[in-house]
Motif scaffolding. Structure first.
Motif, PDB file in Angstrom:
ATOM      1  N   GLY A  52       0.813  -1.215   0.000  1.00  0.00           N
ATOM      2  CA  GLY A  52       0.000   0.000   0.000  1.00  0.00           C
ATOM      3  C   GLY A  52       0.844   1.262   0.000  1.00  0.00           C
ATOM      4  O   GLY A  52       0.494   2.251  -0.646  1.00  0.00           O
ATOM      5  N   ASP A  53       1.960   1.220   0.717  1.00  0.00           N
ATOM      6  CA  ASP A  53       2.871   2.368   0.701  1.00  0.00           C
ATOM      7  C   ASP A  53       3.384   2.630  -0.711  1.00  0.00           C
ATOM      8  O   ASP A  53       3.529   3.775  -1.125  1.00  0.00           O
ATOM      9  CB  ASP A  53       4.043   2.150   1.659  1.00  0.00           C
ATOM     10  N   MET A  54       3.643   1.553  -1.454  1.00  0.00           N
ATOM     11  CA  MET A  54       4.089   1.710  -2.847  1.00  0.00           C
ATOM     12  C   MET A  54       2.958   2.264  -3.716  1.00  0.00           C
ATOM     13  O   MET A  54       3.208   3.030  -4.647  1.00  0.00           O
ATOM     14  CB  MET A  54       4.591   0.379  -3.408  1.00  0.00           C
ATOM     15  N   MET A  55       1.733   1.866  -3.407  1.00  0.00           N
ATOM     16  CA  MET A  55       0.584   2.389  -4.150  1.00  0.00           C
ATOM     17  C   MET A  55       0.463   3.905  -3.949  1.00  0.00           C
ATOM     18  O   MET A  55       0.160   4.628  -4.886  1.00  0.00           O
ATOM     19  CB  MET A  55      -0.719   1.721  -3.692  1.00  0.00           C
ATOM     20  N   THR A  94       8.246   4.781  -5.494  1.00  0.00           N
ATOM     21  CA  THR A  94       8.963   3.893  -4.580  1.00  0.00           C
ATOM     22  C   THR A  94       8.738   2.425  -4.930  1.00  0.00           C
ATOM     23  O   THR A  94       9.212   1.542  -4.209  1.00  0.00           O
ATOM     24  CB  THR A  94       8.529   4.123  -3.120  1.00  0.00           C
ATOM     25  N   PHE A  95       8.034   2.158  -6.025  1.00  0.00           N
ATOM     26  CA  PHE A  95       7.715   0.774  -6.403  1.00  0.00           C
ATOM     27  C   PHE A  95       8.995  -0.042  -6.548  1.00  0.00           C
ATOM     28  O   PHE A  95       9.902   0.309  -7.287  1.00  0.00           O
ATOM     29  CB  PHE A  95       6.918   0.732  -7.714  1.00  0.00           C
ATOM     30  N   ASP A  96       9.041  -1.134  -5.816  1.00  0.00           N
ATOM     31  CA  ASP A  96      10.156  -2.072  -5.882  1.00  0.00           C
ATOM     32  C   ASP A  96       9.539  -3.411  -6.270  1.00  0.00           C
ATOM     33  O   ASP A  96       8.903  -4.081  -5.450  1.00  0.00           O
ATOM     34  CB  ASP A  96      10.852  -2.147  -4.524  1.00  0.00           C
ATOM     35  N   ALA A  97       9.720  -3.808  -7.524  1.00  0.00           N
ATOM     36  CA  ALA A  97       9.076  -5.014  -8.058  1.00  0.00           C
ATOM     37  C   ALA A  97       9.418  -6.253  -7.239  1.00  0.00           C
ATOM     38  O   ALA A  97       8.541  -7.089  -6.973  1.00  0.00           O
ATOM     39  CB  ALA A  97       9.459  -5.212  -9.516  1.00  0.00           C
ATOM     40  N   ALA A  98      10.658  -6.389  -6.798  1.00  0.00           N
ATOM     41  CA  ALA A  98      11.063  -7.570  -6.038  1.00  0.00           C
ATOM     42  C   ALA A  98      10.356  -7.633  -4.684  1.00  0.00           C
ATOM     43  O   ALA A  98       9.881  -8.698  -4.267  1.00  0.00           O
ATOM     44  CB  ALA A  98      12.578  -7.582  -5.852  1.00  0.00           C
ATOM     45  N   VAL A  99      10.273  -6.515  -4.005  1.00  0.00           N
ATOM     46  CA  VAL A  99       9.606  -6.475  -2.697  1.00  0.00           C
ATOM     47  C   VAL A  99       8.111  -6.718  -2.869  1.00  0.00           C
ATOM     48  O   VAL A  99       7.500  -7.487  -2.115  1.00  0.00           O
ATOM     49  CB  VAL A  99       9.874  -5.132  -1.982  1.00  0.00           C
ATOM     50  N   ASP A 126       1.335   0.235 -11.985  1.00  0.00           N
ATOM     51  CA  ASP A 126       0.137   0.090 -12.814  1.00  0.00           C
ATOM     52  C   ASP A 126      -0.162  -1.371 -13.135  1.00  0.00           C
ATOM     53  O   ASP A 126      -1.320  -1.733 -13.351  1.00  0.00           O
ATOM     54  CB  ASP A 126       0.286   0.900 -14.101  1.00  0.00           C
ATOM     55  N   ASP A 127       0.863  -2.212 -13.163  1.00  0.00           N
ATOM     56  CA  ASP A 127       0.674  -3.628 -13.469  1.00  0.00           C
ATOM     57  C   ASP A 127      -0.034  -4.387 -12.346  1.00  0.00           C
ATOM     58  O   ASP A 127      -0.602  -5.452 -12.586  1.00  0.00           O
ATOM     59  CB  ASP A 127       2.031  -4.296 -13.738  1.00  0.00           C
ATOM     60  N   VAL A 128       0.013  -3.879 -11.142  1.00  0.00           N
ATOM     61  CA  VAL A 128      -0.566  -4.586  -9.990  1.00  0.00           C
ATOM     62  C   VAL A 128      -1.719  -3.831  -9.339  1.00  0.00           C
ATOM     63  O   VAL A 128      -2.413  -4.377  -8.482  1.00  0.00           O
ATOM     64  CB  VAL A 128       0.518  -4.891  -8.930  1.00  0.00           C
TER      65      VAL A 128
END
Length: 156
Positions: A54-57, A62-67, A131-133
């Motif tokens: 949610g923080d990434m949303m 700050t989107f970190d794909a691996a995390v 946007d992918d998630v």
């Protein structure tokens, strides 16, 4: 003189007994049913994972794909865990009576949660941006809210 010593000894024994009783009562009052504890532990872990994502949303830069992938995988893998801990009607915790009186509805909510977390996990595996998630994440959040609306005691 011996009587004073005896009174002191009795006072000491009495004091120790009171302390032991108080500690025993404290231990009893904080004991939690194992099913309730297991459910609460799972839900807290879900909340933590949703918080990270949610923080990434909220801050897409700050989107970190691996995390994100790791948190989504955790949700999907653990999505079936808490539901078996609702079988004991005496282990109420924060559950409403509807968990047992509307067992079919509750089961449908649990199945939906498992479905939407699997969909989020699938989306996260190839995600390169928020946007992918985003749509799948929204579905998981909606699932949590929907279940909590009918099956969790409202707290202030």
């Amino acid at each position: 003189m011996a009587q004073v010593h005896t009174n002191q000894s009795l006072k000491s024994i009495f004091g120790i007994t009171l302390m032991a009783a108080a500690l025993g009562l404290t231990a009893c009052s904080t004991a939690t049913d194992p099913d309730v504890k297991a459910r609460q532990d799972s839900m807290k872990s879900y909340g933590d994972a949703m918080g990270v994502m949610g923080d990434m949303m909220k801050a897409p830069d700050t989107f970190d794909a691996a995390v994100f992938k790791e948190q989504a995988a955790f949700l999907a893998e653990d999505a079936a865990t808490p539901w078996t801990h609702f079988e004991n009607k005496e282990a109420v915790g924060n559950a409403t009576d509807a968990v047992w009186s509307n067992a079919d509805g509750f089961r449908a909510e649990a199945e939906n949660f498992q479905k939407v977390t699997a969909e989020l996990n699938a989306a996260a595996q190839t995600a390169t941006s928020i946007d992918d998630v985003k749509p799948a994440f929204g579905e998981v959040g909606a699932s949590c809210k929907s279940c909590h609306t009918d099956f969790k005691v409202k707290t202030d």
